[in-house]
Scaffold this active site. Structure first.
Site, short mmCIF file in Angstrom:
data_model
loop_
_atom_site.label_atom_id
_atom_site.label_comp_id
_atom_site.label_asym_id
_atom_site.label_seq_id
_atom_site.Cartn_x
_atom_site.Cartn_y
_atom_site.Cartn_z
N GLU A 1 17.56 -13.72 18.56
CA GLU A 1 16.40 -14.04 17.69
C GLU A 1 16.40 -13.33 16.33
O GLU A 1 15.38 -12.79 15.92
CB GLU A 1 15.10 -13.72 18.45
CG GLU A 1 14.98 -14.48 19.74
CD GLU A 1 13.69 -14.17 20.52
OE1 GLU A 1 12.94 -13.27 20.11
OE2 GLU A 1 13.44 -14.85 21.53
N GLU B 1 17.71 -20.54 28.29
CA GLU B 1 16.39 -20.16 28.82
C GLU B 1 15.51 -21.39 29.00
O GLU B 1 14.35 -21.42 28.58
CB GLU B 1 15.72 -19.16 27.86
CG GLU B 1 16.56 -17.94 27.58
CD GLU B 1 15.91 -16.91 26.66
OE1 GLU B 1 14.70 -17.00 26.42
OE2 GLU B 1 16.63 -16.02 26.19
C1 XIL Z 1 10.67 -12.85 28.44
C2 XIL Z 1 10.58 -12.47 29.91
O1 XIL Z 1 10.80 -13.59 30.70
C3 XIL Z 1 9.22 -11.88 30.19
O2 XIL Z 1 9.15 -11.41 31.52
C4 XIL Z 1 8.94 -10.72 29.23
O3 XIL Z 1 7.63 -10.24 29.45
C5 XIL Z 1 9.08 -11.19 27.80
O4 XIL Z 1 10.38 -11.74 27.62
N1 XIL Z 1 13.19 -15.08 24.61
C6 XIL Z 1 14.06 -14.27 25.27
C7 XIL Z 1 13.71 -13.74 26.59
O5 XIL Z 1 15.20 -14.10 24.81
O6 XIL Z 1 14.28 -12.47 26.81
C8 XIL Z 1 12.23 -13.67 26.79
O7 XIL Z 1 11.97 -13.28 28.15
C9 XIL Z 1 11.60 -15.00 26.47
C10 XIL Z 1 11.86 -15.37 25.03
#
Ligand code: XIL
Length: 553
Positions: free
Chosen positions: A367, A471
């Site tokens: 990011e 994701e």
């Molecule tokens: C999220 C997790 O799933 C949560 O448990 C945590 O509280 C916040 O982060 N982008 C990413 C992930 O790269 O690491 C994030 O994961 C969601 C957004």
């Protein structure tokens, strides 16, 4: 005969319900609107006089303006919360949240009394931090989850308000609403309120969650075996629940540690501060949080996506300061480059030495592109400068074992403008030969155009990059037929992905960001393949169907 619970609609200052015997309530309550609720269990006490069977339940509400005290706010983590005079506040008083050592330190509000209800939350904040977040935390069957409710863009000298709603699962325990921000700045809160939306449902205890038998589900990893890996994000807690473990083993051949490999999980502030000289060029690192998930992956023949080395979020601010003191000066470029290289080297080397071959790829940088255009002005950017992404990949290539694939990972990476910024950023890294793949996070919703997404995916692939969907979750609005709408979207999305892959686009892995909706970080959007009790949703059927259709064609 059922016990009747007479719920008097009274206001409670602190979000907790009070149980009183109806006989004890005076006639004033009679003028208050009441609702009667049938208790879940049939009563065996059939002979009880009516007056003793009735319970008055105060409908919980939080309604704080902090004029008379903290109300029910408590410091979260090491943070402190206390009422102060504040000239910017509407009533001259505000809750000051300070002494925040980690970004998750903030203020907590007990929300147990709202279990099983949809709540409307509003709050008004000011802070030098550019954004303040209100989230909810709860556990289901021992697995904790943290879900954003709303975010307010903030500034130092005026209050800004925001609001959001959230349906709290009936199986949730340890329910807490909290205020936090990515930076360590103090947060001032002028008001905070939580109200039940619709009729109040009184659930003093979490309802038991009975998992369904998932053993007959078709296996995604088998269906997609010839095309790409099928992965899932996990948490440590989840692996204590046998039903989750069974489903993960049956369905997936790749795993991403959803939180455990992130900097805030690995970095050890106490050990670092205890020996500043030793740790000046790399904070102390502890690996105890990752072992359970890595052991599980290893025992079950899965590969692991390493997530993530360099990120602005879930990375404590103190690592960016000289002497690790957030009240002091930011560290200079030279020192931050040393810390970055040493951290990357330590993590990838530890993984290789302790679990040889298990972590097949790393999200080296997560990011770095800003939603508003260009690069995000994170503390990495501020301390190192705009080549920090390039340097991170250089160090990862230098220290990762040969064959480890290095990825850049981002959300909204299908959007035209953001894609351009990402490509501008990674082009020199491609030229250096230090990047292997593009991770498209893919936190989508059913309004996102699948064809726009696929066009973006092809463009990344044309740069010679391997593609991972890292994701995947697909949120949907709760309206009639939402499950089917979402199922059809999943089907179409996976069908187009498969077709692209069969046409030569190098998609090698697809990871869903969690198992069941109640534990999703976007639980309000119900974005995953399985219901809370692990029933297969049309979303799962859509993913199955896509593979069957493409295979049959
Ligand atoms: C999220 C997790 O799933 C949560 O448990 C945590 O509280 C916040 O982060 N982008 C990413 C992930 O790269 O690491 C994030 O994961 C969601 C957004």
């Amino acid at each position: 005969m059922s016990i009747l619970l007479l719920c008097a609609l009274l206001l409670s200052g602190c979000g907790s319900t009070k149980d009183n015997n109806a006989a004890e309530t005076n006639s004033e309550t009679a003028s208050v609107e009441t609702v009667s609720v049938t208790a879940a269990a049939e009563s065996e006490v059939t002979e009880m006089p009516v007056s003793e069977q009735e319970t008055v339940v105060t409908v919980p509400e939080i309604n704080e303006d902090f004029t008379t005290g903290n109300g029910c706010a408590k410091g979260r983590g090491k943070a402190l919360a206390s009422v102060c005079d504040d000239e910017f506040a509407s009533d001259g008083k505000a809750l000051k949240i300070y002494h925040r050592i980690e970004s998750w330190n903030g203020a907590d509000f007990d929300a147990e009394a709202f279990r099983g209800n949809t709540i409307d939350v509003t709050g008004s904040f000011r802070s030098a931090a550019s954004a303040v977040r209100v989230s909810i935390q709860y556990s289901v069957y021992g697995s904790a989850c943290y879900v954003g409710v709303f975010t307010v863009n903030t500034s130092e000298d005026k209050y800004s308000s925001g609001s959001g709603s959230f349906a709290i699962p009936a199986n949730a325990e340890k329910i807490v609403l909290y205020i936090e921000s990515d930076s360590l700045d103090d947060i001032y809160c002028d008001s905070f309120s939580v109200k039940v939306s619709g009729d109040y449902r009184y659930l003093p205890e979490a309802q038991e969650l009975v998992f369904v038998d998932t053993s007959s589900y078709p296996s995604l990893k088998e269906l997609y075996r010839d095309d790409f890996l099928m992965g899932v994000a996990t948490t440590n807690d989840m692996l204590d629940t046998e039903d989750y473990c069974g489903l993960i083993k049956a369905q997936f051949n790749s795993m991403t540690l959803g939180n455990s490999f992130k900097p805030d999980s690995l970095l050890d502030r106490g050990a670092t501060l205890a020996d500043l000289d030793k740790y000046m060029e790399c904070p102390a690192i502890k690996f105890n949080n990752v072992k359970k998930e890595l052991d599980f992956a290893k025992e079950n023949g899965m590969t692991v996506r390493g997530h993530t080395l360099v990120w602005h979020s879930q990375t404590p601010d103190w690592i960016f300061y000289k002497d690790y003191d957030p009240n002091g000066e930011l560290a200079d470029r030279e020192l931050m480059l040393k810390r970055m290289e040493n951290y990357i080297a330590a993590v990838v080397t530890w993984a290789d030495e302790n679990y040889p071959g298990l972590v097949s790829c790393w999200d080296v940088v997560n990011e770095a592109a800003d939603d508003g255009g260009g690069m995000r002005k994170s503390l990495w950017y501020q301390t190192v400068g705009e080549d920090y992404v390039q340097r991170a990949f250089e160090y990862a290539r230098k220290h990762a074992p040969e064959g480890t694939k290095l990825f850049y990972n981002d959300y909204n990476s299908y959007q035209t403008k953001k894609q351009k910024d990402i490509i501008d950023m990674i082009t020199p890294i491609i030229a250096d030969g230090n990047i292997d793949g593009m991770g498209m996070q893919s936190h989508l919703n059913t309004d996102v155009s699948v064809s726009l997404y696929m066009a973006a995916l092809k463009r990344y692939a044309e740069l010679g990059l391997e593609i991972h969907v890292t994701e995947l979750d697909i949120g949907v609005k709760r309206a009639d037929g939402w499950k089917e709408t979402q199922g059809e979207y999943f089907r179409k999305f996976m069908e187009e992905l498969l077709k692209a892959e069969r046409n030569g686009v190098n998609v090698t892995s697809v990871t869903v960001w969690g198992l069941n909706d109640c534990l999703s970080w976007k639980a309000a959007d119900l974005p995953l393949l399985f219901d809370d009790d692990l029933s297969r949703k049309p979303a799962f059927d859509g993913v199955v169907q896509a593979a069957e259709d493409v295979n049959a064609a």
